[in-house]
Scaffold this active site. Structure first.
Site, short mmCIF file in Angstrom:
data_model
loop_
_atom_site.label_atom_id
_atom_site.label_comp_id
_atom_site.label_asym_id
_atom_site.label_seq_id
_atom_site.Cartn_x
_atom_site.Cartn_y
_atom_site.Cartn_z
N ASP A 153 26.51 39.13 45.33
CA ASP A 153 27.49 39.94 46.04
C ASP A 153 26.89 41.30 46.33
O ASP A 153 26.39 41.98 45.41
CB ASP A 153 28.76 40.10 45.20
CG ASP A 153 29.54 38.79 45.08
OD1 ASP A 153 29.09 37.78 45.65
OD2 ASP A 153 30.59 38.79 44.40
N ASP A 207 40.38 31.77 50.39
CA ASP A 207 40.65 32.48 49.16
C ASP A 207 42.15 32.40 48.93
O ASP A 207 42.94 32.74 49.81
CB ASP A 207 40.23 33.95 49.27
CG ASP A 207 38.77 34.09 49.68
OD1 ASP A 207 37.98 33.19 49.32
OD2 ASP A 207 38.43 35.09 50.33
#
Length: 249
Positions: free
Chosen positions: A8, A130
């Site tokens: 990330d 998500d």
């Protein structure tokens, strides 16, 4: 089933967030290419990159780091998510050597965009869903919609989407285990291979996913667990390979 390390990217650094909160991050390194090398050396066969700044700003911010990783490992499948909302962004990433682009927020807000991109870039489009309590979240998890993840996945099955990256945002970065039931349900009912994300804590989570892998689980993305030494990528991948060999024999 693949064990897929996550990198990330926030302000050019390798970090992990808790539940998608940009103000609650842990930094694990300032050299994304070196971090990629670390996971490749452990036997990773795919990498999951996320442009966190891009997810919040709606456009690529850490593209330079993503491109550097793709060029360092031209034969390694790499998937990138975060800030991918235009055909130009997708084209730029694919030309840089990225294998798959993950369309998240834009897929929820403009489903027709997914079909258009699948026709233009066949085999390279993944949809990232998500969800919190089964409902899809958008805009860097800041907004929760009234759309169910399973219903949305069904829409994309006919578009030529490569797979779904499914993240349970209540568990992501919290080391609480994978939501096995929700992941398996999405794989069975959504009609697309699913890559599980969020909550992978230890080898037991990989074993649990392997139990339902036949439903259509393509892989498991893991972040904090591998950065903190609670899960060994090589060991986890060996377990997956052994399970596959057993089923084939």
């Amino acid at each position: 089933m693949l064990v897929i390390p996550a990198i990330d990217l926030k302000d050019g650094q390798c970090v992990r967030l808790k539940q998608g909160r940009m103000d609650d991050s842990t930094t694990y390194g300032d050299d994304p290419v070196a971090m990629a090398a670390r996971w490749v050396e452990t036997g990773a066969r795919r990498l999951h990159l996320v442009d966190l700044n891009g997810a919040f700003e709606g456009k690529p911010v850490n593209a330079e780091a993503v491109t550097a990783i793709a060029r360092a490992y031209p034969d390694l499948p790499i998937q990138i998510g975060g800030g991918i909302r235009t055909a130009e962004t997708i084209e730029a990433y694919l030309e840089a050597g990225v294998s798959y682009v993950i369309i998240g927020t834009q897929a929820v807000k403009e489903p027709a965009f997914v079909g258009e991109m699948c026709r233009r870039f066949p085999g390279h489009v993944i949809v990232g869903l998500d969800a919190r309590d089964g409902y899809v979240a958008t805009d860097g998890w800041a907004e929760v919609s009234t759309l169910k993840a399973v219903d949305l996945a069904k829409r994309f099955a006919d578009d030529g989407v490569s797979s779904i990256v499914y993240t349970d945002i209540a568990r992501d970065g919290m080391m609480q285990g994978v939501n096995i039931a929700a992941t398996a349900e999405l794989a069975r009912e959504g009609g697309l291979p699913v890559i599980a994300s969020g909550g992978v804590t230890h080898l037991g989570d990989i074993e649990a996913l392997l139990e339902v892998a036949d439903a259509g689980i393509l892989g498991a993305i893991t972040g904090r667990a591998i950065y903190e030494g609670k899960l060994d990528v090589a060991e986890a991948q060996r377990l997956c390979d052994a399970q596959l060999a057993t089923r084939r024999s």
